[in-house]
Design a protein around this motif. Structure first.
Motif, short mmCIF file in Angstrom:
data_model
loop_
_atom_site.label_atom_id
_atom_site.label_comp_id
_atom_site.label_asym_id
_atom_site.label_seq_id
_atom_site.Cartn_x
_atom_site.Cartn_y
_atom_site.Cartn_z
N LEU A 63 0.85 -1.19 0.00
CA LEU A 63 0.00 0.00 0.00
C LEU A 63 0.89 1.24 0.00
N GLU A 64 0.50 2.25 -0.79
CA GLU A 64 1.19 3.53 -0.75
C GLU A 64 0.71 4.31 0.47
N GLY A 65 1.11 3.82 1.62
CA GLY A 65 0.67 4.45 2.85
C GLY A 65 0.96 3.56 4.03
N ALA A 66 0.06 3.55 5.00
CA ALA A 66 0.25 2.78 6.23
C ALA A 66 -1.00 1.96 6.52
N ARG A 67 -0.82 0.81 7.17
CA ARG A 67 -1.94 -0.04 7.60
C ARG A 67 -1.78 -0.38 9.07
N PHE A 68 -2.92 -0.66 9.72
CA PHE A 68 -2.86 -1.19 11.08
C PHE A 68 -3.94 -2.25 11.27
N TYR A 69 -3.71 -3.11 12.26
CA TYR A 69 -4.69 -4.12 12.65
C TYR A 69 -4.71 -4.19 14.17
N VAL A 70 -5.91 -4.42 14.72
CA VAL A 70 -6.08 -4.67 16.14
C VAL A 70 -6.97 -5.90 16.28
N VAL A 71 -6.47 -6.95 16.91
CA VAL A 71 -7.26 -8.17 17.08
C VAL A 71 -8.28 -7.94 18.20
N THR A 72 -9.55 -8.27 17.92
CA THR A 72 -10.60 -8.11 18.92
C THR A 72 -11.10 -9.44 19.46
N ALA A 92 -1.26 -5.08 30.49
CA ALA A 92 -2.10 -4.26 31.38
C ALA A 92 -1.50 -2.87 31.59
N GLY A 93 -2.34 -1.86 31.38
CA GLY A 93 -1.92 -0.50 31.68
C GLY A 93 -1.10 0.17 30.61
N ARG A 94 -0.76 -0.53 29.52
CA ARG A 94 0.07 0.09 28.47
C ARG A 94 -0.81 0.87 27.49
N PHE A 95 -0.37 2.05 27.14
CA PHE A 95 -0.99 2.88 26.11
C PHE A 95 -2.49 3.07 26.33
N PRO A 96 -2.90 3.61 27.47
CA PRO A 96 -4.34 3.77 27.74
C PRO A 96 -5.05 4.64 26.72
N SER A 97 -4.38 5.67 26.20
CA SER A 97 -5.03 6.54 25.20
C SER A 97 -5.28 5.77 23.90
N LEU A 98 -4.32 4.93 23.52
CA LEU A 98 -4.51 4.10 22.32
C LEU A 98 -5.68 3.16 22.51
N ARG A 99 -5.75 2.52 23.68
CA ARG A 99 -6.85 1.57 23.93
C ARG A 99 -8.20 2.28 23.90
N GLY A 111 10.20 -13.78 4.47
CA GLY A 111 11.52 -13.91 5.07
C GLY A 111 11.59 -13.56 6.53
N GLU A 112 10.46 -13.27 7.17
CA GLU A 112 10.45 -12.90 8.58
C GLU A 112 9.63 -13.91 9.38
N PRO A 113 9.97 -14.16 10.65
CA PRO A 113 9.17 -15.07 11.47
C PRO A 113 7.79 -14.48 11.73
N PRO A 114 6.75 -15.33 11.88
CA PRO A 114 5.40 -14.80 12.11
C PRO A 114 5.28 -14.17 13.50
N VAL A 115 4.36 -13.23 13.61
CA VAL A 115 4.03 -12.58 14.88
C VAL A 115 2.60 -12.96 15.23
N THR A 116 2.39 -13.53 16.42
CA THR A 116 1.06 -13.95 16.84
C THR A 116 0.42 -12.86 17.69
N LEU A 117 -0.79 -12.48 17.30
CA LEU A 117 -1.52 -11.43 17.99
C LEU A 117 -2.73 -12.01 18.71
N GLU A 118 -2.90 -11.62 19.95
CA GLU A 118 -4.05 -12.01 20.76
C GLU A 118 -4.97 -10.79 20.90
N PRO A 119 -6.17 -10.96 21.46
CA PRO A 119 -7.10 -9.82 21.60
C PRO A 119 -6.45 -8.62 22.30
N GLY A 120 -6.59 -7.46 21.66
CA GLY A 120 -6.01 -6.22 22.17
C GLY A 120 -4.67 -5.87 21.58
N ASP A 121 -3.97 -6.85 20.99
CA ASP A 121 -2.68 -6.58 20.37
C ASP A 121 -2.88 -5.81 19.06
#
Length: 292
Positions: A34-43, A114-121, A53-63
Motif C-alpha cells: 500500500l502507498e501508505g500505512a496499515r494497522f490491525y487490532v485483534v478483537t 495491562a496498563g500500556r498505552f491507555p489513550s490508544l486503547r 523472510g520474517e518469522p510470524p508474529v502472533t496477535l491475541e485480543p487487544g494486540d
C-alpha cells in the motif's frame, strides 16, 4: 503544529478507511503493498501476521500492529475459532516521506499488556463502537478517529523506542535540545534561522548543536530547515490559493524568484505547475471513508 502532526499532515493523501473483519479457522488473507500505512487490532481469537523472510508474529485480543510503510504481508487465523480484527489504511504520499516516518521499522508490534498505552486503547474502543453501531454522523467521526488512531499508534512506537541508545528520530524527539530546535523550525519556518540561532534556541553552542542535530536527525540543521520549508510550501500550494509571493514569504524565502529556483531544484517542476497538477489530481478524486 508539533513535529509528528506536521509529518502526518505533510504526507496525507486521500481519505483513510477502516473496517471490522473476520477470518474463518485456518483462513488466510494476503495483503499487497500500500502507498501508505496499515494497522490491525485483534478483537477476538488469534491472528498470525507474516512477512516474506520474517518469522510470524502472533496477535491475541487487544494486540495491535502497524505497517508504517505499507509493506506486503499475510494474515492467518491461528485458532480453531473465528478471529475478528479491526483494520485501517491510510493513503500517504511516499514520494517525499518525512524522515520521522522513514525512521520507523517496517512492522511495529504493540502487545496489549495491562496498563500500556491507555489513550490508544480508548481510541480503539471508540473506533469499534462507531463501526458496531450505525449512528448519525459516523462519516465525520470515523476519519477523525482514524487520524487519532494513527497518531496514537506512532506515539506508542516512539515511546517504546525512546531512551534507547543510538540515533534517529525516536531518539531526537526524546532529546530536549534537538526537539526544541525541531519545534522551532516547524512552528516558525519563515524565521531567519541560522545554525547559531537554532543552537542558542536549543541552549547549545553552534558547534555542539550542529554535531548533536546531525548525529540524531541524520541531516545538518540547515539541510533539514530547507527541506521543511519547501515541504511547507508544497503543502500550501496543494491546499491554498495563496499567490506564489505569499507562499515564498511564509516558507522563509526573501523573494518569489529565490523560492521559484529552490522549489524547482527540489521538485523538478515549477511551483505553478506543481499546484496545477495537484488541483487536477484532486478534481479526479472522490470517495468517502469506508465502514464495514
Amino acid at each position: 503544529m508539533d513535529v509528528l502532526s506536521d509529518a502526518i499532515g505533510a504526507m496525507r493523501a486521500g481519505r483513510p478507511s477502516m473496517s471490522l473483519s473476520a477470518a474463518d479457522p485456518s483462513g488466510e488473507m494476503k495483503v499487497g503493498v500500500l502507498e501508505g500505512a496499515r494497522f490491525y487490532v485483534v478483537t477476538a481469537g488469534s491472528v498470525q501476521v507474516t512477512r516474506s523472510g520474517e518469522p510470524p508474529v502472533t496477535l491475541e485480543p487487544g494486540d495491535a500492529v502497524l505497517f508504517p510503510h505499507g509493506a506486503a504481508h499475510e494474515l492467518v487465523n491461528a485458532t480453531d475459532e473465528r478471529a475478528h480484527f479491526l483494520s485501517g489504511a491510510y493513503r500517504l504520499d511516499q514520494a517525499r516521506p518525512h524522515p520521522l516516518f522513514q525512521d520507523l521499522p517496517d512492522l511495529v508490534v504493540l502487545f496489549a499488556r495491562a496498563g500500556r498505552f491507555p489513550s490508544l486503547r480508548a481510541s480503539i474502543d471508540l473506533a469499534r463502537s462507531e463501526l458496531d453501531e450505525e449512528m448519525y454522523g459516523r462519516d465525520l467521526v470515523l476519519p477523525a478517529l482514524l487520524d487519532v488512531l494513527l497518531v496514537q499508534l506512532i506515539r506508542a512506537c516512539l515511546s517504546e523506542r525512546a531512551g534507547r541508545q543510538g540515533t534517529g528520530w525516536c531518539v531526537a524527539l526524546d532529546d530536549e535540545a534537538v526537539s526544541r530546535s525541531l519545534r522551532a523550525v516547524h512552528e516558525r519556518p519563515a524565521d531567519p534561522w541560522t545554525v547559531e540561532s537554532l543552537g542558542a534556541h536549543a541552549g547549545l553552542s553552534r558547534a555542539a548543536f550542529a554535531r548533536r542535530f546531525t548525529t540524531m536527525v541524520g541531516q545538518p540543521p540547515l539541510t533539514y530547515l530547507t527541506w521543511w520549508r519547501l515541504t511547507t510550501a508544497a503543502r500550501m500550494l496543494q491546499t491554498t490559493d495563496a499567490p506564489l509571493s505569499v507562499v515564498a514569504q511564509r516558507s522563509g524565502y526573501g523573494s518569489a524568484y529565490a523560492f521559484a529556483n529552490a522549489f524547482k531544484r527540489e521538485y523538478g517542476i515549477s511551483a505553478g505547475r506543481y499546484r496545477q497538477q495537484h488541483r487536477e489530481g484532486r478534481s479526479g478524486r472522490g470517495g468517502r471513508p469506508s465502514g464495514r
